[in-house]
Design a protein around this motif. Sequence first.
Motif, PDB file in Angstrom:
ATOM      1  N   ARG A  79       0.835  -1.196   0.000  1.00  0.00           N
ATOM      2  CA  ARG A  79       0.000   0.000   0.000  1.00  0.00           C
ATOM      3  C   ARG A  79       0.870   1.246   0.000  1.00  0.00           C
ATOM      4  O   ARG A  79       2.019   1.243   0.441  1.00  0.00           O
ATOM      5  N   PHE A  80       0.289   2.336  -0.514  1.00  0.00           N
ATOM      6  CA  PHE A  80       0.971   3.624  -0.488  1.00  0.00           C
ATOM      7  C   PHE A  80      -0.070   4.725  -0.650  1.00  0.00           C
ATOM      8  O   PHE A  80      -1.209   4.481  -1.077  1.00  0.00           O
ATOM      9  N   GLU A  81       0.330   5.938  -0.278  1.00  0.00           N
ATOM     10  CA  GLU A  81      -0.544   7.100  -0.392  1.00  0.00           C
ATOM     11  C   GLU A  81      -0.268   7.807  -1.712  1.00  0.00           C
ATOM     12  O   GLU A  81       0.890   8.020  -2.083  1.00  0.00           O
ATOM     13  N   LEU A  89      -2.965  -2.565  -2.473  1.00  0.00           N
ATOM     14  CA  LEU A  89      -2.729  -3.680  -3.392  1.00  0.00           C
ATOM     15  C   LEU A  89      -2.691  -5.019  -2.670  1.00  0.00           C
ATOM     16  O   LEU A  89      -2.333  -6.041  -3.267  1.00  0.00           O
ATOM     17  N   ALA A  90      -3.045  -5.025  -1.394  1.00  0.00           N
ATOM     18  CA  ALA A  90      -2.989  -6.258  -0.606  1.00  0.00           C
ATOM     19  C   ALA A  90      -3.935  -7.299  -1.192  1.00  0.00           C
ATOM     20  O   ALA A  90      -5.061  -6.990  -1.575  1.00  0.00           O
ATOM     21  N   HIS A  98       4.506  -8.367   0.508  1.00  0.00           N
ATOM     22  CA  HIS A  98       4.542  -7.034  -0.083  1.00  0.00           C
ATOM     23  C   HIS A  98       4.215  -7.162  -1.574  1.00  0.00           C
ATOM     24  O   HIS A  98       4.565  -8.155  -2.216  1.00  0.00           O
ATOM     25  N   ALA A  99       3.519  -6.168  -2.110  1.00  0.00           N
ATOM     26  CA  ALA A  99       3.217  -6.198  -3.545  1.00  0.00           C
ATOM     27  C   ALA A  99       4.529  -6.292  -4.329  1.00  0.00           C
ATOM     28  O   ALA A  99       5.523  -5.660  -3.967  1.00  0.00           O
ATOM     29  N   LEU A 100       4.537  -7.073  -5.406  1.00  0.00           N
ATOM     30  CA  LEU A 100       5.795  -7.380  -6.081  1.00  0.00           C
ATOM     31  C   LEU A 100       5.678  -7.243  -7.596  1.00  0.00           C
ATOM     32  O   LEU A 100       4.817  -7.870  -8.223  1.00  0.00           O
ATOM     33  N   HIS A 101       6.534  -6.406  -8.200  1.00  0.00           N
ATOM     34  CA  HIS A 101       6.781  -6.351  -9.644  1.00  0.00           C
ATOM     35  C   HIS A 101       5.590  -5.895 -10.485  1.00  0.00           C
ATOM     36  O   HIS A 101       5.563  -6.128 -11.690  1.00  0.00           O
ATOM     37  N   GLY A 102       4.589  -5.262  -9.888  1.00  0.00           N
ATOM     38  CA  GLY A 102       3.460  -4.806 -10.684  1.00  0.00           C
ATOM     39  C   GLY A 102       2.514  -5.942 -11.040  1.00  0.00           C
ATOM     40  O   GLY A 102       2.460  -6.967 -10.358  1.00  0.00           O
ATOM     41  N   LEU A 131     -11.757  -7.525  -7.827  1.00  0.00           N
ATOM     42  CA  LEU A 131     -10.535  -8.235  -7.464  1.00  0.00           C
ATOM     43  C   LEU A 131      -9.786  -7.454  -6.396  1.00  0.00           C
ATOM     44  O   LEU A 131      -9.345  -6.324  -6.619  1.00  0.00           O
ATOM     45  N   ARG A 132      -9.649  -8.040  -5.232  1.00  0.00           N
ATOM     46  CA  ARG A 132      -8.939  -7.374  -4.137  1.00  0.00           C
ATOM     47  C   ARG A 132      -7.477  -7.165  -4.526  1.00  0.00           C
ATOM     48  O   ARG A 132      -6.800  -8.069  -4.990  1.00  0.00           O
ATOM     49  N   GLY A 133      -7.014  -5.952  -4.341  1.00  0.00           N
ATOM     50  CA  GLY A 133      -5.620  -5.633  -4.618  1.00  0.00           C
ATOM     51  C   GLY A 133      -5.304  -5.346  -6.070  1.00  0.00           C
ATOM     52  O   GLY A 133      -4.136  -5.233  -6.431  1.00  0.00           O
TER      53      GLY A 133
END
Length: 310
Positions: A79-81, A89-90, A98-102, A131-133
Amino acid sequence: MWLDDPAIVATVVTLSAGAQRVVIAPEVGGALAAFYETTPDGPLHWLRPAAPAAFAERDPLRMASFPLLPYCNRIRDARFEFDGGTIDLAGNDARFAHALHGNAWRHPWQVGARTESSVELHFEHEPDSRLRGDWPFRYRAQQRIELSGGALHITLSAQNLAARPMPFGMGHHPYYPRTAQTRVYAEVGAMWHADADVLPTHLGPHPAVAALREGMSADAFDLDNNFANWSREATIAWPDEHRRLTMIADAPFDHMVVFAPANEAQLCVEPVTNTTDCFNAVGMREQVGGCVLQPGEKIAATVKWTPHKN
């Protein structure tokens, strides 16, 4: 070897120019499966060839290289602001904290214009609120992959199709053959130190900076780190095999990742536009990279890999 497997060959695109070959797997995240040279003794691989299971399991992480869009590497806690709100993106991949590589590497790419030595791949992301995230911005991406002048060229491009600004980064994730003699050469200014989650903590000196300038052994350090102030040129050398591969990148591929874990056969030297967790990172824009694409705005840059034999 899967190069002789008719079932796999039917799913890939193979480019040729002289003795050079590039094998592309559009259905596996638009990844490269191999970049090699034909010789009387068999294929001479310049990138680590894909594992056979990579096709069956559609796993780009076991391919030769794959595209990173719309950001590179990890985002802390997924996540980010941005623009007054939280981008969450969780849940986009339970394997990673952690979210990875897009997200572009997780989907098939479409094959466009093609010649014997070049091909265009296309991917368009349409956000799905169910779709979550899911990445909440619509965008279009393209890879132009070409063998020309004795080198492999990949031009990555993207366009923001959303009606609002979109944070963005891109790169490619090449794996190289790693032996006890493998050396990596690059001019870099400093290294992003990282925590146990491989997320950056601060930019500073490290013995790897000097080692890269002199030719760093792939076994010298336990690395999964970003390097800043990169000259956008690096060479991976196999002196015992009398050969080397030079990678040259356009701006804004102003950041480089070296993944050379201890006691493993993997080696990556990645050209990227942003450091890990750039959307959360504190620092000047030139230190963390990435950008914001306005509605309709496009971006494009090329990476070239040139093989040499001594």
